[in-house]
Design a protein around this motif. Structure first.
Motif, short mmCIF file in Angstrom:
data_model
loop_
_atom_site.label_atom_id
_atom_site.label_comp_id
_atom_site.label_asym_id
_atom_site.label_seq_id
_atom_site.Cartn_x
_atom_site.Cartn_y
_atom_site.Cartn_z
N ALA A 87 70.26 18.31 -49.52
CA ALA A 87 70.56 18.70 -50.90
C ALA A 87 70.54 20.21 -51.06
O ALA A 87 71.40 20.80 -51.73
CB ALA A 87 69.56 18.05 -51.86
N GLU A 102 79.62 17.61 -51.41
CA GLU A 102 78.56 17.15 -52.31
C GLU A 102 78.71 15.66 -52.60
O GLU A 102 77.73 14.91 -52.59
CB GLU A 102 78.60 17.94 -53.62
N ILE A 108 70.58 15.58 -59.18
CA ILE A 108 70.26 14.49 -58.27
C ILE A 108 69.35 13.47 -58.94
O ILE A 108 69.58 12.26 -58.86
CB ILE A 108 69.60 15.02 -56.99
#
Length: 266
Positions: free
Chosen positions: A73, A32, A83
């Protein structure tokens, strides 16, 4: 646009510093962290290039950036809220860096402001495109039986301290537009928004029930003192509204999100 080359160079110089400040790294989620760093690095590079590159090229590259990163994502399992929160900080840091260069390099303020208005709209359109792409992918994942946590209020994207965008999307399961009024109102109050752009560009058709819900939301937000703009109304949607005698004459309407954002920024 030679003067703007120094802006691009400065953003590239401080890019890693901005990303390090914005991305909250998690030791247990290296994948991530790497994705977010790469995503924001590309965002900053595109943002600085927008000052000198052709409009058509930048628009296409921002669209590609949005779609590609929305896919990544989803794969990483990142929430849209996380985000957008960090992307908003990245956006702020970008403008701080550019304004510093303008002062240090004695760039014409009028010239900078004129181009910055366009660049700002490109950045906001890029973020909006990412939001829509993420939303569409989320819906497809739902159809495939995969659960991803996403609230409608997560889709309210801040574009200034007092203004935001809410792109309405179609629920592929019910073919209805989900408008959780309480959730949206709480988000607007929490963010202290004074203006909200409701974007309908992703809606091709609209039924009576949805029009009534939309009207209810606009009325409720107006009572809270929030100014509403509608954008992206498609021809079929406009015809449905007219048939239902709902023309939202007391609401500002722009044909595109870009026009609405420019109206706010001017």
């Amino acid at each position: 646009m030679g003067d703007f080359t120094v802006i691009e160079k400065e953003v590239e110089r401080v890019k890693n510093k901005i990303i390090k400040k914005v991305v909250v790294s998690r030791t247990e989620a290296q994948k991530e962290n790497l994705f977010l760093k790469n995503m924001f690095a590309a965002f900053l590079s595109l943002s600085s290039e927008s000052f000198r590159a052709s409009n058509e090229l930048i628009e296409k590259r921002f669209t590609d950036w949005a779609v590609d990163n929305a896919h990544r994502a989803i794969e990483c399992g990142l929430t849209l809220e996380r985000i957008l929160e960090q992307l908003d900080k990245c956006n702020e840091a970008f403008w701080e860096a550019t304004s510093d260069v303008v002062i240090e390099q004695n760039i014409s303020r009028d010239k900078y402001i004129k181009r910055a208005l366009y660049v700002g709209s490109m950045l906001n359109n890029g973020i909006h495109s990412f939001t829509l792409a993420y939303s569409n992918l989320y819906q497809k994942k739902q159809l495939n039986g995969k659960k991803i946590t996403l609230k409608m209020s997560d889709l309210i994207l801040p574009i200034t301290e007092k203004a935001g965008v809410l792109p309405l999307v179609l629920d592929l399961n019910t073919q209805q537009i989900c408008i959780p009024l309480k959730e949206i109102m709480e988000k607007v109050l929490h963010e202290r928004l004074q203006m909200l752009i409701i974007d309908l560009s992703g809606i091709q058709k609209i039924n009576a029930g949805t029009v009534n819900e939309l009207n209810k939301m606009i009325a409720s937000l107006s009572i809270l003192g929030v100014n509403i703009m509608l954008t992206g109304i498609q021809p079929a949607t406009a015809q449905s509204m007219l048939k239902l005698e709902k023309n939202f004459s007391d609401v500002t309407v722009h044909s595109t999100l870009k026009q609405a954002v420019q109206h706010i920024l001017v």
